[in-house]
Design a protein around this motif. Sequence first.
Motif, PDB file in Angstrom:
ATOM      1  N   ASP A 215       3.643  -9.017  -1.305  1.00 28.58           N
ATOM      2  CA  ASP A 215       4.968  -8.506  -1.672  1.00 28.58           C
ATOM      3  C   ASP A 215       4.913  -7.027  -2.031  1.00 28.58           C
ATOM      4  OD1 ASP A 215       5.971 -11.016  -1.260  1.00 28.58           O
ATOM      5  OD2 ASP A 215       6.347 -11.475  -3.376  1.00 28.58           O
ATOM      6  N   ALA A 216       3.842  -6.620  -2.703  1.00 30.03           N
ATOM      7  CA  ALA A 216       3.682  -5.201  -3.035  1.00 30.03           C
ATOM      8  C   ALA A 216       3.524  -4.373  -1.766  1.00 30.03           C
ATOM      9  CB  ALA A 216       2.482  -5.010  -3.965  1.00 30.03           C
ATOM     10  N   PHE A 217       2.746  -4.887  -0.825  1.00 26.99           N
ATOM     11  CA  PHE A 217       2.582  -4.193   0.458  1.00 26.99           C
ATOM     12  C   PHE A 217       3.932  -4.028   1.149  1.00 26.99           C
ATOM     13  CE2 PHE A 217       2.096  -4.283   5.054  1.00 26.99           C
ATOM     14  CZ  PHE A 217       1.142  -3.308   5.282  1.00 26.99           C
ATOM     15  N   ASP A 218       4.700  -5.104   1.209  1.00 26.86           N
ATOM     16  CA  ASP A 218       6.004  -5.041   1.879  1.00 26.86           C
ATOM     17  C   ASP A 218       6.941  -4.072   1.165  1.00 26.86           C
ATOM     18  OD1 ASP A 218       5.131  -6.905   3.706  1.00 26.86           O
ATOM     19  OD2 ASP A 218       6.121  -8.609   2.736  1.00 26.86           O
ATOM     20  N   ALA A 219       6.955  -4.115  -0.170  1.00 19.43           N
ATOM     21  CA  ALA A 219       7.862  -3.257  -0.937  1.00 19.43           C
ATOM     22  C   ALA A 219       7.522  -1.783  -0.746  1.00 19.43           C
ATOM     23  CB  ALA A 219       7.813  -3.634  -2.417  1.00 19.43           C
ATOM     24  N   VAL A 220       6.240  -1.455  -0.829  1.00 17.53           N
ATOM     25  CA  VAL A 220       5.825  -0.060  -0.712  1.00 17.53           C
ATOM     26  C   VAL A 220       6.013   0.443   0.721  1.00 17.53           C
ATOM     27  CG1 VAL A 220       3.860   1.519  -0.889  1.00 17.53           C
ATOM     28  CG2 VAL A 220       4.237  -0.214  -2.655  1.00 17.53           C
ATOM     29  N   SER A 221       5.787  -0.433   1.691  1.00 18.17           N
ATOM     30  CA  SER A 221       5.914  -0.030   3.100  1.00 18.17           C
ATOM     31  C   SER A 221       7.331   0.373   3.460  1.00 18.17           C
ATOM     32  CB  SER A 221       5.464  -1.178   4.019  1.00 18.17           C
ATOM     33  OG  SER A 221       4.088  -1.449   3.855  1.00 18.17           O
ATOM     34  N   THR A 222       8.319  -0.126   2.728  1.00 21.59           N
ATOM     35  CA  THR A 222       9.713   0.181   3.049  1.00 21.59           C
ATOM     36  C   THR A 222      10.230   1.430   2.343  1.00 21.59           C
ATOM     37  OG1 THR A 222      10.568  -1.228   1.266  1.00 21.59           O
ATOM     38  CG2 THR A 222      10.199  -2.273   3.402  1.00 21.59           C
ATOM     39  N   VAL A 223       9.420   2.059   1.506  1.00 23.75           N
ATOM     40  CA  VAL A 223       9.864   3.269   0.805  1.00 23.75           C
ATOM     41  C   VAL A 223       9.999   4.407   1.807  1.00 23.75           C
ATOM     42  CG1 VAL A 223       9.265   4.994  -0.933  1.00 23.75           C
ATOM     43  CG2 VAL A 223       8.811   2.570  -1.379  1.00 23.75           C
ATOM     44  N   PRO A 224      11.158   5.016   1.913  1.00 25.08           N
ATOM     45  CA  PRO A 224      11.327   6.133   2.844  1.00 25.08           C
ATOM     46  C   PRO A 224      10.329   7.245   2.543  1.00 25.08           C
ATOM     47  CG  PRO A 224      13.458   5.396   2.043  1.00 25.08           C
ATOM     48  CD  PRO A 224      12.431   4.684   1.221  1.00 25.08           C
ATOM     49  N   GLY A 225       9.662   7.715   3.583  1.00 27.39           N
ATOM     50  CA  GLY A 225       8.678   8.781   3.426  1.00 27.39           C
ATOM     51  C   GLY A 225       7.246   8.293   3.385  1.00 27.39           C
ATOM     52  N   VAL A 226       7.046   7.003   3.188  1.00 28.28           N
ATOM     53  CA  VAL A 226       5.689   6.443   3.180  1.00 28.28           C
ATOM     54  C   VAL A 226       5.341   6.010   4.597  1.00 28.28           C
ATOM     55  CG1 VAL A 226       4.235   4.535   2.385  1.00 28.28           C
ATOM     56  CG2 VAL A 226       5.764   5.695   0.782  1.00 28.28           C
ATOM     57  N   ARG A 227       4.287   6.628   5.146  1.00 24.85           N
ATOM     58  CA  ARG A 227       3.854   6.270   6.501  1.00 24.85           C
ATOM     59  C   ARG A 227       2.995   5.023   6.497  1.00 24.85           C
ATOM     60  NH1 ARG A 227      -0.698   6.885   9.139  1.00 24.85           N
ATOM     61  NH2 ARG A 227      -1.569   8.328   7.618  1.00 24.85           N
ATOM     62  N   ARG A 228       2.134   4.911   5.484  1.00 23.67           N
ATOM     63  CA  ARG A 228       1.247   3.751   5.417  1.00 23.67           C
ATOM     64  C   ARG A 228       1.054   3.328   3.972  1.00 23.67           C
ATOM     65  NH1 ARG A 228      -3.703   5.634   6.872  1.00 23.67           N
ATOM     66  NH2 ARG A 228      -4.819   5.126   4.948  1.00 23.67           N
TER      67      ARG A 228
END
Length: 240
Positions: free
Chosen positions: A76-89
Amino acid sequence: MTPRPPGSDLRDAVWAALGTVLDPELDEPITDLDFVESCTVSEHDTADAPGVVATVVLRLPTFFCAPNFSFLMVADAFDAVSTVPGVRRADVTLADHHASAEINGGVAAQAGFVGTFGSEAAAELDELRAQFLRKAALAGQDRVARPLVDAGTGPDELAELTLGSVPPSPDLSRLRERRAALGMAHGDEAPLLVHADGSRVTAAQVPLHLRRARLQRIGIETNGEYCKSLLQTRYPTAVR
């Protein structure tokens, strides 16, 4: 509680995204539980893949926390962080856990719980998540109804109350969120007191229903305090 890390707006956005991730059993954000050991963002200005990488390390109260709960939080943390605009990976890992290698590899590969643990996993974790959301939704009814009961509201009136007829509060908002996640009615016209199938609790059923809701709430909160004490013992240098 570890304070929100200072720095760029993007790192603040990553931290906010982590705040939407719940420990499924404790029904609290991993940021409030001090389960985030570190959270950083960095520019990776390479020719093949330029952009920002968000690196998050999670930690848990014991070395033997259940792999299914642990996997849910990391995924869930991976999914949440991956959707933050500006985060490539997003690089999200779990430290100091007996199944860290399997969990970290499976989450990075987006393999799912069964794909990660193979024959050791009976099924994916959707039903487990729903089971704990149902417990949280039941406990939430006690949180919202308890002040009304203490003020003298009786079973007949409680049975008729809707979510829109009780005073706004963080607990009410939290209850609406849990019901929404379960696909249950959560608008102003939805009954405050409902069974697991969403049907209204009758006046005759109110006393037993609220006793069950209170026991569920106490169980969740007691378990949460126990886990927090274990975490503080395991990581005594954590900033509280």
